[in-house]
Design a protein around this motif. Structure first.
Motif, short mmCIF file in Angstrom:
data_model
loop_
_atom_site.label_atom_id
_atom_site.label_comp_id
_atom_site.label_asym_id
_atom_site.label_seq_id
_atom_site.Cartn_x
_atom_site.Cartn_y
_atom_site.Cartn_z
N ALA A 364 0.91 -1.12 -0.11
CA ALA A 364 0.13 0.16 -0.14
C ALA A 364 0.90 1.07 0.00
O ALA A 364 0.48 2.40 -0.56
N ASP A 365 2.18 1.19 0.60
CA ASP A 365 2.92 2.46 0.55
C ASP A 365 4.35 2.17 -0.39
O ASP A 365 5.16 2.64 -0.19
N PHE A 366 3.83 1.22 -1.51
CA PHE A 366 4.90 0.77 -2.34
C PHE A 366 5.81 2.09 -3.04
O PHE A 366 6.94 1.92 -3.19
N ASN A 367 5.07 3.22 -3.08
CA ASN A 367 5.99 4.29 -3.95
C ASN A 367 6.25 5.01 -2.91
O ASN A 367 7.01 6.23 -3.41
N LYS A 368 6.38 4.91 -1.64
CA LYS A 368 6.88 5.94 -0.71
C LYS A 368 8.50 6.08 -0.88
O LYS A 368 9.22 4.94 -1.18
N GLY A 369 9.10 7.37 -1.08
CA GLY A 369 10.54 7.35 -1.33
C GLY A 369 10.93 7.14 -2.69
O GLY A 369 12.22 7.28 -2.90
N VAL A 370 10.15 6.87 -3.65
CA VAL A 370 10.47 6.54 -5.00
C VAL A 370 10.24 7.94 -5.74
O VAL A 370 9.02 8.40 -5.94
N PRO A 371 11.25 8.63 -6.35
CA PRO A 371 11.19 9.93 -7.05
C PRO A 371 10.24 9.81 -7.76
O PRO A 371 9.84 9.06 -8.51
N TYR A 372 9.26 11.02 -7.73
CA TYR A 372 8.18 11.41 -8.70
C TYR A 372 7.04 10.38 -8.34
O TYR A 372 5.98 10.99 -8.11
N PHE A 389 0.03 -8.13 -5.63
CA PHE A 389 -0.62 -7.15 -5.80
C PHE A 389 0.03 -6.37 -7.28
O PHE A 389 1.15 -6.63 -7.45
N HIS A 390 -0.88 -5.34 -7.80
CA HIS A 390 -0.43 -4.51 -9.05
C HIS A 390 -0.40 -3.12 -8.51
O HIS A 390 -1.29 -2.45 -8.65
N PRO A 391 0.74 -2.59 -7.62
CA PRO A 391 0.78 -1.06 -7.72
C PRO A 391 0.55 -0.32 -9.03
O PRO A 391 1.76 -0.94 -9.95
N SER A 392 -0.34 0.37 -9.32
CA SER A 392 -0.40 1.13 -10.34
C SER A 392 -0.58 2.69 -10.32
O SER A 392 -1.04 3.26 -9.55
N TYR A 412 10.69 -0.73 -11.49
CA TYR A 412 11.06 -1.97 -11.56
C TYR A 412 12.18 -2.12 -10.58
O TYR A 412 12.26 -3.40 -9.96
N LYS A 413 12.97 -1.36 -10.41
CA LYS A 413 14.06 -1.28 -9.10
C LYS A 413 13.22 -1.53 -7.92
O LYS A 413 13.82 -2.37 -7.15
N ARG A 414 12.05 -0.72 -7.54
CA ARG A 414 11.31 -0.86 -6.45
C ARG A 414 10.79 -2.25 -6.39
O ARG A 414 10.70 -2.86 -5.30
N GLU A 415 10.24 -2.58 -7.31
CA GLU A 415 9.43 -3.84 -7.63
C GLU A 415 10.55 -4.99 -7.04
O GLU A 415 10.34 -6.00 -6.25
N ALA A 416 11.72 -5.01 -7.56
CA ALA A 416 13.03 -5.97 -7.37
C ALA A 416 13.33 -6.00 -6.00
O ALA A 416 13.33 -6.97 -5.17
N GLU A 417 13.41 -4.90 -5.31
CA GLU A 417 13.77 -4.73 -3.87
C GLU A 417 12.40 -5.27 -3.04
O GLU A 417 12.59 -6.24 -2.45
N PHE A 418 11.30 -5.34 -3.43
CA PHE A 418 10.15 -5.59 -2.57
C PHE A 418 9.94 -7.09 -2.79
O PHE A 418 9.98 -7.94 -1.67
#
Ligand SMILES: Cc1cc2nc3c(=O)[nH]c(=O)nc-3n(C[C@H](O)[C@H](O)[C@H](O)COP(=O)(O)OP(=O)(O)OC[C@H]3O[C@@H](n4cnc5c(N)ncnc54)[C@H](O)[C@@H]3O)c2cc1C
Length: 473
Positions: A364-372, A389-392, A412-418
């Motif tokens: 739910a917080d997937f994009n926290k800290g991801v620039p833009y 899940f599909h963060p979109s 995809y960098k964030r997806e890889a980390e997760f």
């Protein structure tokens, strides 16, 4: 030899195999076959030399033998709907478009069916349903996604593996053409998959880099009965605990279990003319050969979810309501892109059962800290029964290609980390391409180098779908 002269030679060679009607060098077709679901334009400097529509594995064998001898890159396209960039050619070459390979043969005496690479998933589903059979393959893009593409991904898509396994569990054999042109048949004509070494495994979930799948043989599965249920929760944690309890209390796992966060549910429901639900929504499809048993399974599931204090949890018997709920899920992203006049960026994160509550919160917080991306709304939905899940994100269309590439790399960098953190991996869209770095992060350089050696063994001149393994796209 000039480029034009060489390209004309290649085109006339291809016309010699499939006939001039099935080779095109039209600019429109070249651009179309160079695009995928990603929001950036085709690489106009590397458009295909030609798009060829073979009919048989023999046609493909001739094409690959020639391309291998001449070291011409060859890209295979089912419908170009794959979501990790693998269907987008990254250099000029020949595109094999499998849409003419539409053989479909239900062999009831043998207990299996055989699908040509170009058959659309929905076509296969309908043809099997007419004869009382179930297709263990349910992709969102089912109306256009090809059987060959689905075989290469071995995608679970909406289906929940603990309930019905993966498509690959039902695939008995494939016919494939190797990058060097040989045609091979793998597996068995029996109804039990081979023990020990089975070459089928190189092509089912092989990401299309070791050979062109021209035919898939799948075991026939008798049709099943469905029963439907829905639950609504004010907190994500309640849903996560409910899913976990479903597994720990060993109730029959439903074949589909979908999740819409409050935001996506509100948009989808109102879009379908329904009142927005008061919370996050999870909806199920229980199944069994007997309808009565499927209904009992739904009741057992409801009892599990009621222990987590939902706003409501109830079976759905009104099929009009069910269709609206299901399409609210299916139509949310196209509706959002339309409403917000934006482009889609989506990825796939998968949790494990032991730490599912934490994983779901992090999704739910997937994009926290991801620039833009952190400034955008994370429209969260997914196949929650499979813990995925599909963060979109809907991004403005005028950002420009380079920026959009950059954002998809960040995603995809964030997806890889997760997925590396939870020890999982994508269960739908395949490996490499935008996930090459993930593969090394998750499985190590040794595994990646081994894959490169396997690729070089099958494809010594690296002519088939080059760039997928290298992660160029
Ligand atoms: C709106 C939308 C919804 C989607 N929903 C889902 C979903 O629910 N679940 C899911 O898993 N995916 C989903 N997808 C992704 C996509 O539909 C699947 O990955 C599908 O299996 C791709 O099939 P395709 O025919 O389009 O393959 P393509 O995109 O054309 O090809 C995919 C890869 O396979 C290779 N390939 C294709 N055919 C062959 C062949 N015959 N032999 C060898 N290699 C081949 C290609 O070269 C490419 O590398 C969705 C996509 C969209 C756009």
């Amino acid at each position: 030899m000039t480029t034009d002269k060489r390209e004309n030679e290649i085109v006339s060679f291809l016309e010699g195999i499939v006939g001039p009607d099935y080779v095109t060098t039209s600019r429109f077709e070249k651009i179309k076959q160079s695009l995928d679901a990603y929001p950036y334009h085709a690489d106009m400097n590397n458009l295909p030399i030609a798009v060829v529509l073979p009919k048989t594995s023999q046609d493909i064998s001739e094409i690959l033998k020639y391309a291998n001898k001449e070291k011409i890159p060859v890209y295979v396209r089912g419908s170009g709907t794959q979501l990790i960039g693998a269907s987008r050619p990254d250099r000029s070459g020949i595109v094999i478009f499998t849409s003419r390979m539409k053989t479909f043969d239900i062999k009831e005496d043998w207990g299996y069916f055989e699908a040509g690479a170009g058959i659309r998933n929905q076509e296969a589903k309908d043809l099997l349903a007419e004869r009382g059979y179930f297709l263990p393959l349910v992709i969102g893009a089912k109306h256009i996604a090809s059987f060959g593409g689905a075989t290469c991904n071995n995608t679970s898509a909406h289906l929940i593996e603990p309930a019905v396994g993966k498509p690959g569990d039902y695939i008995l054999a494939v016919e494939a053409v190797l990058p060097t042109g040989e045609i091979i048949e793998t597996g068995t004509r029996g109804i039990g998959k081979p023990a020990g070494t089975d070459m089928t495994k190189y092509f089912v979930g092989g990401d299309g880099i070791l050979g062109v799948v021209t035919k898939t043989r799948m075991r026939l599965v008798p049709q099943i009965q469905y029963s439907y249920g829905i639950a609504c929760f004010s907190e994500l944690a309640g849903i996560a605990r409910g899913v976990k309890r479903m597994y720990l209390e060993q109730v029959p796992v439903p074949i589909f279990t979908e999740f819409l966060d409050r935001n996506v549910a509100e948009i989808g429901y109102t879009n379908k003319g329904m009142e927005a639900p008061p919370g996050h929504v999870i909806f199920f499809v229980s199944y069994d050969r007997e309808k009565e048993t499927a209904d009992k399974n739904t009741v057992k599931l409801m009892d599990v979810y009621k222990k987590e204090k939902p706003i409501y949890a109830e079976p759905v018997t009104d099929m009009v309501r069910w269709e609206k709920v299901w399409t609210a899920r299916e139509s949310t992203i196209p509706f959002l892109m339309n409403k917000l006049q934006g482009r889609l960026l989506v990825c796939e994160v998968v949790c494990n059962l032991a730490t599912f509550e934490e994983g779901m919160e992090e999704a739910a917080d997937f994009n926290k800290g991801v620039p833009y991306l952190e400034d955008l709304t994370n429209y969260l939905f997914g196949h929650i029964g499979a813990l995925s899940f599909h963060p979109s994100f809907i991004i403005p269309p005028d950002l420009g290609d380079e920026r959009m590439w950059e954002l998809s790399r960040l995603l995809y960098k964030r997806e890889a980390e997760f997925n590396t953190k939870y020890g999982t991996c994508g269960r739908e869209w395949g490996q490499f391409s935008k996930r090459k770095d993930f593969f090394i992060m998750r499985y190590g350089q040794t595994s990646y180098d081994l894959m490169k050696k396997i690729k070089a063994t099958f494809d010594p001149n690296n002519i088939l779908n080059p760039g997928v393994l290298e992660g160029y796209r």
